[in-house]
Scaffold this active site. Structure first.
Site, PDB file in Angstrom:
ATOM      1  N   SER A  97      43.329  10.666  60.344  1.00  0.00           N
ATOM      2  CA  SER A  97      41.922  10.680  60.743  1.00  0.00           C
ATOM      3  C   SER A  97      41.021   9.792  59.913  1.00  0.00           C
ATOM      4  O   SER A  97      39.922   9.435  60.348  1.00  0.00           O
ATOM      5  CB  SER A  97      41.380  12.110  60.748  1.00  0.00           C
ATOM      6  OG  SER A  97      41.241  12.622  59.440  1.00  0.00           O
ATOM      7  N   LYS A 134      34.705  19.728  55.209  1.00  0.00           N
ATOM      8  CA  LYS A 134      35.865  19.856  54.339  1.00  0.00           C
ATOM      9  C   LYS A 134      35.363  19.792  52.907  1.00  0.00           C
ATOM     10  O   LYS A 134      34.812  18.783  52.477  1.00  0.00           O
ATOM     11  CB  LYS A 134      36.868  18.729  54.609  1.00  0.00           C
ATOM     12  CG  LYS A 134      38.152  18.826  53.802  1.00  0.00           C
ATOM     13  CD  LYS A 134      39.127  17.712  54.194  1.00  0.00           C
ATOM     14  CE  LYS A 134      40.423  17.819  53.406  1.00  0.00           C
ATOM     15  NZ  LYS A 134      41.395  16.762  53.788  1.00  0.00           N
ATOM     16  N   THR A 183      42.289  16.261  59.035  1.00  0.00           N
ATOM     17  CA  THR A 183      41.161  16.979  58.438  1.00  0.00           C
ATOM     18  C   THR A 183      40.144  16.075  57.743  1.00  0.00           C
ATOM     19  O   THR A 183      39.009  16.492  57.524  1.00  0.00           O
ATOM     20  CB  THR A 183      41.667  18.028  57.428  1.00  0.00           C
ATOM     21  OG1 THR A 183      42.447  17.373  56.420  1.00  0.00           O
ATOM     22  CG2 THR A 183      42.502  19.086  58.125  1.00  0.00           C
ATOM     23  N   ASP A 184      40.521  14.845  57.389  1.00  0.00           N
ATOM     24  CA  ASP A 184      39.610  14.008  56.601  1.00  0.00           C
ATOM     25  C   ASP A 184      38.298  13.715  57.322  1.00  0.00           C
ATOM     26  O   ASP A 184      37.231  13.706  56.695  1.00  0.00           O
ATOM     27  CB  ASP A 184      40.294  12.696  56.207  1.00  0.00           C
ATOM     28  CG  ASP A 184      41.236  12.881  55.030  1.00  0.00           C
ATOM     29  OD1 ASP A 184      41.333  14.008  54.511  1.00  0.00           O
ATOM     30  OD2 ASP A 184      41.874  11.890  54.632  1.00  0.00           O
ATOM     31  N   GLU A 190       9.960  14.431  46.523  1.00  0.00           N
ATOM     32  CA  GLU A 190      10.624  13.358  45.780  1.00  0.00           C
ATOM     33  C   GLU A 190      10.117  11.978  46.202  1.00  0.00           C
ATOM     34  O   GLU A 190       9.871  11.117  45.376  1.00  0.00           O
ATOM     35  CB  GLU A 190      12.154  13.400  45.929  1.00  0.00           C
ATOM     36  CG  GLU A 190      12.813  14.643  45.380  1.00  0.00           C
ATOM     37  CD  GLU A 190      12.829  14.686  43.864  1.00  0.00           C
ATOM     38  OE1 GLU A 190      12.499  13.667  43.226  1.00  0.00           O
ATOM     39  OE2 GLU A 190      13.160  15.757  43.316  1.00  0.00           O
ATOM     40  N   THR A 209      47.464  15.588  59.782  1.00  0.00           N
ATOM     41  CA  THR A 209      48.443  16.387  59.048  1.00  0.00           C
ATOM     42  C   THR A 209      49.122  17.414  59.926  1.00  0.00           C
ATOM     43  O   THR A 209      50.303  17.724  59.734  1.00  0.00           O
ATOM     44  CB  THR A 209      47.761  17.094  57.858  1.00  0.00           C
ATOM     45  OG1 THR A 209      47.215  16.109  56.988  1.00  0.00           O
ATOM     46  CG2 THR A 209      48.734  17.950  57.080  1.00  0.00           C
ATOM     47  N   TYR A 261      53.303  13.663  52.203  1.00  0.00           N
ATOM     48  CA  TYR A 261      53.937  13.637  53.520  1.00  0.00           C
ATOM     49  C   TYR A 261      53.382  12.461  54.309  1.00  0.00           C
ATOM     50  O   TYR A 261      52.456  11.769  53.871  1.00  0.00           O
ATOM     51  CB  TYR A 261      53.648  14.939  54.286  1.00  0.00           C
ATOM     52  CG  TYR A 261      52.176  15.244  54.365  1.00  0.00           C
ATOM     53  CD1 TYR A 261      51.383  14.734  55.388  1.00  0.00           C
ATOM     54  CD2 TYR A 261      51.553  16.025  53.395  1.00  0.00           C
ATOM     55  CE1 TYR A 261      50.022  14.989  55.443  1.00  0.00           C
ATOM     56  CE2 TYR A 261      50.194  16.289  53.442  1.00  0.00           C
ATOM     57  CZ  TYR A 261      49.440  15.770  54.467  1.00  0.00           C
ATOM     58  OH  TYR A 261      48.092  16.012  54.520  1.00  0.00           O
TER      59      TYR A 261
END
Length: 357
Positions: A90, A196, A123-124, A314, A43, A57
């Site tokens: 990304s 993120k 950013t992904d 667990e 981006t 975009y």
């Protein structure tokens, strides 16, 4: 005669002053840190149809030279040059991209004329790449990964300031030895634990353990330091790694079937993104036991955004010969597992690695 002598002396003084000025400028330029910007797309290199398009975009459109030219203030903090390594969104990053990028970062870090490195990134998967770099690049020089949530064409664009902050941090000697860093929204994070956590807005990156510091008007303010192993203290070295083993993630949920788990039966390891404390449904336990019997390492992580998975809580991990991911989210557990498996297939050693990194 006297007049011409005065003119000649004045000319010499003027020439000397000009030369001195040029020498001073040259010395000033040489005194600035040298920062290399490696661009990969995302981006921060995106463009929208209008200034009102902040969320719709096309990513990976603007080349690195234009990114640098768009922030003329960079010249005030460092001597900057750029390289276009990739030009992709990304989410399309692969293991091959990780290896190529990390090897280039490592090569640059070995150069005496490079003081810091900035990687622009979508950013992904930014957090995955940053974590991979902090585990594999053996240097104490500042390495900063940066992106933006909005394209540079948007009226609310955040890329210019994010890039300026990234270069400021990479040029700052105080950033040395802190591992790979991520600078977003004025905050400085450790690559190890940043994620993120939201889309659309600019404060998208966070860590449950908090930022390391903040960068305000080009000045870094530090408040904590990472304690887990990274970079110079890592046992992984990108210059000795040419391939990565297959490790995949299965996301758990109510009524989850065994289908996805069984599909990855040929992997070296499987990350179980469990509910709560990495919980495993009763009907899935025997499936994972069967995979472990075939040689697939089972690594329990959690899909919840914060906290960490407790060993032998667990599930009896010791009994089943499983590993827990500690506080690493599934996507980062995968990165660490791939690297760990280049070193060992011993479950106890794998668990040590997850405790230490």
């Amino acid at each position: 005669m006297l007049a011409s002598s005065i003119v000649r002396r004045a000319a010499r003084h003027t020439l000397a002053a000009v030369c001195l000025s040029f020498l001073s400028l040259a010395a000033l330029a040489q005194s600035k840190p040298n920062v290399v910007i490696l661009a990969t797309g995302g981006t921060i290199a995106g463009a929208g149809a209008t200034a009102a398009n902040s969320a719709t975009y096309q990513a990976a459109k603007v080349p690195v030279d234009k990114l640098i030219a768009g922030v003329p203030e960079l010249k005030d903090v460092a001597s900057v040059r750029g390289e276009q390594v990739f030009q992709i969104a990304s989410e399309s990053f692969t293991n091959a991209h990780l290896l190529t990028l990390a090897k280039r970062v490592s090569a640059l870090a070995r150069q005496a004329d490079v003081d810091g490195i900035v990687i622009t990134h979508g950013t992904d998967t930014l957090e995955e790449t940053a974590f991979f770099l902090t585990l594999t690049v053996r240097t104490d020089k500042p390495i900063v990964v940066v992106g933006s949530m909005r394209p540079g064409t948007a009226m609310s664009a955040d890329g210019m300031l994010n890039l300026y902050n990234a270069v400021s941090v990479a040029a700052n000697p105080s950033a040395k030895g802190k591992g790979v860093l991520v600078t977003m929204n004025d905050q400085i994070f450790s690559a190890r634990d940043v994620s993120k956590t939201i889309n659309i807005v600019t404060n998208a990156f966070n860590s449950q353990w908090g930022p390391l510091g903040m960068n305000v008007e080009g000045k870094a303010y530090w408040f904590r330091a990472p304690v887990k192993r990274h970079t110079m203290n890592s046992e992984f070295d990108i210059d000795k790694i040419d391939s990565l083993p297959d490790v995949d993630i299965v996301y758990a949920y109510g009524s989850v079937p065994a289908t996805a788990y069984e599909a990855f039966g040929k992997d070296k390891a499987l990350i179980h993104a469990g509910t709560g404390n990495g919980s495993v449904a009763d009907r899935i336990v025997p499936v994972l036991q069967g995979l472990r019997a075939k040689g697939v390492h089972i690594i329990r992580s959690a899909r919840v955004p914060e906290g960490f998975v407790l060993r032998n809580s667990e599930q009896p991990d010791d009994k089943y010969d499983w590993v827990v991911a500690h506080d690493h989210k599934p996507q980062k557990a995968r990165i660490l597992a791939m690297l760990a498996l280049t070193k060992t297939s011993d479950t106890k050693e794998l668990q040590r690695i997850f405790w230490e990194y």
